[in-house]
Design a protein around this motif. Structure first.
Motif, PDB file in Angstrom:
ATOM      1  N   UNK A 267      17.384 -10.231 -12.881  1.00  0.00           N
ATOM      2  CA  UNK A 267      17.844  -8.980 -13.570  1.00  0.00           C
ATOM      3  C   UNK A 267      17.547  -7.861 -12.882  1.00  0.00           C
ATOM      4  N   UNK A 268      17.780  -7.465 -11.890  1.00  0.00           N
ATOM      5  CA  UNK A 268      17.463  -6.254 -11.156  1.00  0.00           C
ATOM      6  C   UNK A 268      18.647  -5.776 -10.639  1.00  0.00           C
ATOM      7  N   UNK A 269      18.952  -4.173 -10.504  1.00  0.00           N
ATOM      8  CA  UNK A 269      19.982  -3.785  -9.863  1.00  0.00           C
ATOM      9  C   UNK A 269      19.764  -3.838  -8.496  1.00  0.00           C
ATOM     10  N   UNK A 270      20.899  -4.133  -7.740  1.00  0.00           N
ATOM     11  CA  UNK A 270      20.807  -4.348  -6.280  1.00  0.00           C
ATOM     12  C   UNK A 270      21.648  -3.364  -5.696  1.00  0.00           C
ATOM     13  N   UNK A 271      21.440  -2.471  -5.047  1.00  0.00           N
ATOM     14  CA  UNK A 271      21.931  -1.351  -4.302  1.00  0.00           C
ATOM     15  C   UNK A 271      21.215  -0.904  -3.058  1.00  0.00           C
ATOM     16  N   UNK A 272      22.067  -0.062  -2.079  1.00  0.00           N
ATOM     17  CA  UNK A 272      21.402   0.334  -0.877  1.00  0.00           C
ATOM     18  C   UNK A 272      20.032   1.050  -1.184  1.00  0.00           C
ATOM     19  N   UNK A 273      19.817   1.804  -2.158  1.00  0.00           N
ATOM     20  CA  UNK A 273      18.415   2.587  -2.138  1.00  0.00           C
ATOM     21  C   UNK A 273      17.314   1.714  -2.544  1.00  0.00           C
ATOM     22  N   UNK A 274      17.766   0.480  -3.352  1.00  0.00           N
ATOM     23  CA  UNK A 274      16.551  -0.035  -3.626  1.00  0.00           C
ATOM     24  C   UNK A 274      16.210  -1.205  -2.679  1.00  0.00           C
TER      25      UNK A 274
ATOM     26  N   UNK B 239      17.091  -1.043   0.931  1.00  0.00           N
ATOM     27  CA  UNK B 239      17.401  -0.354   2.229  1.00  0.00           C
ATOM     28  C   UNK B 239      16.921  -1.292   3.338  1.00  0.00           C
ATOM     29  N   UNK B 240      15.462  -1.471   3.391  1.00  0.00           N
ATOM     30  CA  UNK B 240      15.023  -2.137   4.516  1.00  0.00           C
ATOM     31  C   UNK B 240      15.602  -3.675   4.856  1.00  0.00           C
ATOM     32  N   UNK B 241      15.845  -4.250   3.551  1.00  0.00           N
ATOM     33  CA  UNK B 241      16.157  -5.550   3.611  1.00  0.00           C
ATOM     34  C   UNK B 241      17.763  -5.507   4.149  1.00  0.00           C
ATOM     35  N   UNK B 242      18.357  -4.501   3.955  1.00  0.00           N
ATOM     36  CA  UNK B 242      19.756  -4.306   4.184  1.00  0.00           C
ATOM     37  C   UNK B 242      19.862  -4.116   5.744  1.00  0.00           C
TER      38      UNK B 242
ATOM     39  N   UNK C  63      20.797  -6.091  11.202  1.00  0.00           N
ATOM     40  CA  UNK C  63      20.359  -6.595  12.699  1.00  0.00           C
ATOM     41  C   UNK C  63      20.645  -8.164  12.932  1.00  0.00           C
ATOM     42  N   UNK C  64      20.156  -8.896  11.941  1.00  0.00           N
ATOM     43  CA  UNK C  64      20.423 -10.309  12.095  1.00  0.00           C
ATOM     44  C   UNK C  64      21.924 -10.708  12.556  1.00  0.00           C
TER      45      UNK C  64
END
Length: 91
Positions: free
Chosen positions: A10-17, A19-22, A27-28
């Motif tokens: 139940x967490x919000x998923x966006x680029x700011x939260x 960023x490194x995983x995105x 890259x993969x």
């Protein structure tokens, strides 16, 4: 990542939260695309290799992601990886 974090935790998923995983995921994706291109280049040439990559990505991967649930995708991935390792893991 999106399914796990948004539905299960139940967490919000966006680029700011995330960023490194995105960036890691992007890259993969680039690394696998380059690996496929390098592996197929000697046999098929440049243009055919790009077309094969697009056909696999659009025609197989994207369609299966839209049609099947995550549980089915994980099961199929485990089965295919097991078969791949049995086929090509022995020298």
């Amino acid at each position: 990542m999106e399914i796990l974090e948004s539905k299960v935790r139940s967490r919000r998923v966006d680029y700011e939260n995330y960023r490194s995983l995105t960036h890691v995921i992007l890259g993969l994706i680039i690394a696998t695309s380059i690996s496929l291109h390098v592996a197929l280049w000697p046999h098929y040439g440049g243009l055919k290799t790009v077309l094969i990559g697009i056909m696999i990505g659009w025609g197989v991967l994207l369609q299966s992601m839209l049609l099947f649930t995550t549980v089915v995708q994980n099961f199929v991935g485990i089965v295919l990886m097991t078969l791949f390792l049995q086929e090509y893991g022995t020298a």
